[in-house]
Design a protein around this motif. Structure first.
Motif, mmCIF file in Angstrom:
data_model
loop_
_atom_site.group_PDB
_atom_site.id
_atom_site.type_symbol
_atom_site.label_atom_id
_atom_site.label_comp_id
_atom_site.label_asym_id
_atom_site.label_seq_id
_atom_site.Cartn_x
_atom_site.Cartn_y
_atom_site.Cartn_z
ATOM 1 N N MET A 159 -28.800 33.150 -1.187
ATOM 2 C CA MET A 159 -27.939 32.003 -0.908
ATOM 3 C C MET A 159 -26.585 32.427 -0.342
ATOM 4 S SD MET A 159 -28.681 29.630 -4.163
ATOM 5 C CE MET A 159 -30.258 28.833 -4.368
ATOM 6 N N SER A 218 -19.537 27.387 0.632
ATOM 7 C CA SER A 218 -20.172 26.487 1.587
ATOM 8 C C SER A 218 -19.328 26.312 2.846
ATOM 9 C CB SER A 218 -20.427 25.124 0.952
ATOM 10 O OG SER A 218 -21.427 25.240 -0.026
ATOM 11 N N ALA A 264 -27.084 24.338 -0.496
ATOM 12 C CA ALA A 264 -27.319 22.906 -0.713
ATOM 13 C C ALA A 264 -28.500 22.686 -1.655
ATOM 14 C CB ALA A 264 -27.569 22.209 0.614
ATOM 15 N N THR A 265 -29.411 23.651 -1.728
ATOM 16 C CA THR A 265 -30.584 23.510 -2.597
ATOM 17 C C THR A 265 -30.305 23.984 -4.014
ATOM 18 O OG1 THR A 265 -31.476 25.706 -2.085
ATOM 19 C CG2 THR A 265 -32.118 23.890 -0.626
ATOM 20 N N ILE A 274 -24.560 30.701 2.699
ATOM 21 C CA ILE A 274 -25.505 30.117 3.643
ATOM 22 C C ILE A 274 -25.626 28.652 3.222
ATOM 23 C CG2 ILE A 274 -27.849 30.219 4.567
ATOM 24 C CD1 ILE A 274 -27.854 33.207 3.640
ATOM 25 N N PRO A 275 -24.907 27.756 3.925
ATOM 26 C CA PRO A 275 -24.813 26.359 3.475
ATOM 27 C C PRO A 275 -26.156 25.695 3.204
ATOM 28 C CG PRO A 275 -23.264 26.758 5.254
ATOM 29 C CD PRO A 275 -24.117 27.993 5.128
ATOM 30 N N LYS A 276 -27.140 25.945 4.053
ATOM 31 C CA LYS A 276 -28.448 25.315 3.863
ATOM 32 C C LYS A 276 -29.075 25.758 2.537
ATOM 33 C CE LYS A 276 -32.765 24.533 6.305
ATOM 34 N NZ LYS A 276 -33.558 24.864 7.477
ATOM 35 N N GLN A 277 -28.929 27.033 2.207
ATOM 36 C CA GLN A 277 -29.457 27.554 0.948
ATOM 37 C C GLN A 277 -28.648 27.054 -0.242
ATOM 38 O OE1 GLN A 277 -32.202 29.206 0.536
ATOM 39 N NE2 GLN A 277 -32.655 29.558 2.689
ATOM 40 N N LYS A 293 -17.148 27.662 6.117
ATOM 41 C CA LYS A 293 -17.572 28.603 7.148
ATOM 42 C C LYS A 293 -16.854 29.943 7.038
ATOM 43 C CE LYS A 293 -19.405 25.251 10.159
ATOM 44 N NZ LYS A 293 -20.764 25.163 9.775
#
Length: 90
Positions: free
Chosen positions: A57, A10, A73-74, A68-71, A12
């Motif tokens: 992800m 998560s 996170a799910t 991919i942080p947004k992915q 960078k």
């Protein structure tokens, strides 16, 4: 293992697998969650990482992996349901 991979990815940063495994392994050892031999953990980590790549992800660019942080996170890692108790033979 999956949660720890997601946590590290998560950030960078991009990691090669060896670097990523070293970070994950240290984190697991710090929490006394590293069970089994190091080679077994390495294989499990690689398998989990490839699953995250397949699910979109984590992006793989050559030999480097980037979450991919947004992915991530799910990501829902719930324990599997407990097996139904078997009736005791009387």
């Amino acid at each position: 293992m999956t949660e720890e991979l997601a946590s590290v990815l998560s950030s960078k940063s991009q990691y090669e697998f060896k670097e990523l495994f070293d970070v994950v392994h240290e984190n697991l050892r710090a929490r006394n969650a590293a069970s089994g031999g190091e080679e077994m953990l390495r294989l499990r980590a690689y398998e989990k990482l490839q699953n995250l790549v397949a699910r979109g992800m984590v992006k793989k660019d050559g030999k480097k992996y980037k979450g991919i942080p947004k992915q991530l996170a799910t990501l829902q890692t719930t324990p599997p349901p407990a097996p139904a108790p078997t009736p005791a033979a009387a």
